[in-house]
Scaffold this motif. Structure first.
Motif, mmCIF file in Angstrom:
data_model
loop_
_atom_site.group_PDB
_atom_site.id
_atom_site.type_symbol
_atom_site.label_atom_id
_atom_site.label_comp_id
_atom_site.label_asym_id
_atom_site.label_seq_id
_atom_site.Cartn_x
_atom_site.Cartn_y
_atom_site.Cartn_z
ATOM 1 N N LYS A 86 0.836 -1.200 0.000
ATOM 2 C CA LYS A 86 0.000 0.000 0.000
ATOM 3 C C LYS A 86 0.873 1.254 0.000
ATOM 4 O O LYS A 86 1.979 1.260 0.540
ATOM 5 N N GLN A 87 0.322 2.313 -0.584
ATOM 6 C CA GLN A 87 0.992 3.596 -0.605
ATOM 7 C C GLN A 87 0.200 4.607 0.218
ATOM 8 O O GLN A 87 -1.031 4.667 0.121
ATOM 9 N N MET A 124 13.530 -1.053 10.214
ATOM 10 C CA MET A 124 12.530 -0.017 10.407
ATOM 11 C C MET A 124 11.340 -0.296 9.488
ATOM 12 O O MET A 124 11.503 -0.821 8.377
ATOM 13 N N LEU A 125 10.174 0.072 9.967
ATOM 14 C CA LEU A 125 8.954 -0.166 9.208
ATOM 15 C C LEU A 125 8.220 1.154 8.983
ATOM 16 O O LEU A 125 8.095 1.962 9.908
ATOM 17 N N SER A 126 7.733 1.342 7.785
ATOM 18 C CA SER A 126 6.943 2.530 7.485
ATOM 19 C C SER A 126 5.461 2.205 7.601
ATOM 20 O O SER A 126 5.058 1.035 7.612
ATOM 21 N N HIS A 127 4.636 3.228 7.699
ATOM 22 C CA HIS A 127 3.190 3.036 7.793
ATOM 23 C C HIS A 127 2.687 2.195 6.613
ATOM 24 O O HIS A 127 3.133 2.367 5.481
ATOM 25 N N GLY A 128 1.784 1.288 6.906
ATOM 26 C CA GLY A 128 1.287 0.380 5.884
ATOM 27 C C GLY A 128 2.109 -0.877 5.750
ATOM 28 O O GLY A 128 1.872 -1.685 4.847
ATOM 29 N N ALA A 129 3.049 -1.075 6.665
ATOM 30 C CA ALA A 129 3.973 -2.211 6.565
ATOM 31 C C ALA A 129 3.284 -3.557 6.692
ATOM 32 O O ALA A 129 3.854 -4.583 6.317
ATOM 33 N N PHE A 130 2.066 -3.577 7.229
ATOM 34 C CA PHE A 130 1.340 -4.839 7.364
ATOM 35 C C PHE A 130 0.178 -4.927 6.377
ATOM 36 O O PHE A 130 -0.750 -5.698 6.564
ATOM 37 N N GLY A 131 0.264 -4.124 5.328
ATOM 38 C CA GLY A 131 -0.750 -4.163 4.287
ATOM 39 C C GLY A 131 -2.060 -3.542 4.702
ATOM 40 O O GLY A 131 -3.078 -3.754 4.041
#
Length: 227
Positions: free
Chosen positions: A30-31, A80-87
């Motif tokens: 996702k974007q 590091m994880l960005s927002h939406g990292a879990f779909g």
């Protein structure tokens, strides 16, 4: 219940991805978007799922994930994880699986949404992060996120908040539903209480009804054999 902040509104169309020797069609990636978007009964405009058997549909129109879990997964995955990292479509702050109940409803921009079930960890998590045990880790921690169905369609902006409208009378949390599905499978008394929640999604209801029916059959067979 208090208003819940939306940190990120994320959408993405399905596309074919190569994972080693496997080619998978997935809408996992996702974007983050910054403009208002229409939320229909089945998804946000610009969003979609690659596997409509197990994902999407009216009872899983919006995937929600609490940002509170991100630090745990960053430590686990060592990245590091960005927002939406879990779909997820909505990355939120201020409400976790412990806080929200099956059947709770919220105002989301012009739309009204309702919690339908916990999210079921998918094997695609393992492919994306190259950790075959990741779906099981998500399941075991209870850090699953959850789904909304859409009761009223409307425009949603990334600057909107989740505004609580109603709490389901039985007040059975997403965390409790996860416990019954994955861990304490013999707690049939609690399962029957969950089945009283009419807003529970059909797929989860079917699983629990089979569990209760199977136990009831076994009990009847034992009783009929007694003298």
């Amino acid at each position: 219940m208090k208003k819940v902040e939306i940190l990120s509104l994320n959408v993405g169309k399905p596309k074919d991805m190569e994972f080693g020797k496997k080619s998978i069609t997935t809408g996992f990636f996702k974007q983050h978007i910054q403009q208002a978007v229409f939320l229909s009964r089945t998804n946000f405009t610009g969003d979609g799922q690659g596997d409509l058997v197990h994902h999407g549909g009216v009872h899983k129109a919006v995937c929600v994930y609490p940002y509170e879990h991100y630090s745990h997964w960053e430590n686990t995955l060592e990245r590091m994880l960005s927002h939406g990292a879990f779909g997820e479509n909505l990355t939120i702050a201020g409400m976790t699986e412990e806080d929200v109940c099956i059947g709770d409803s919220f105002l989301l921009g012009e739309a009204i949404v309702q919690v339908s079930q916990p999210r079921q960890p998918c094997f695609k998590l393992a492919l994306v992060y190259e950790r075959k045990e990741l779906p099981l880790l998500v399941q075991d921690t209870g850090f699953t996120g959850f789904y909304f169905r859409v009761l009223r369609e409307g425009m949603v902006s990334p600057t909107d908040m989740l505004v609580p409208l109603t709490r389901q009378a039985h007040a059975i949390s997403v965390a409790e539903a996860n416990r019954l599905m994955h861990h304490d499978k013999q707690d049939l008394e609690a399962v029957r209480r969950l089945l009283e929640v009419v807003e529970l999604s059909p797929s989860w209801r079917k699983t629990f009804e089979k569990r209760v029916a199977g136990q009831d059959v076994n009990t009847s067979e034992r009783l009929s054999g007694e003298t």
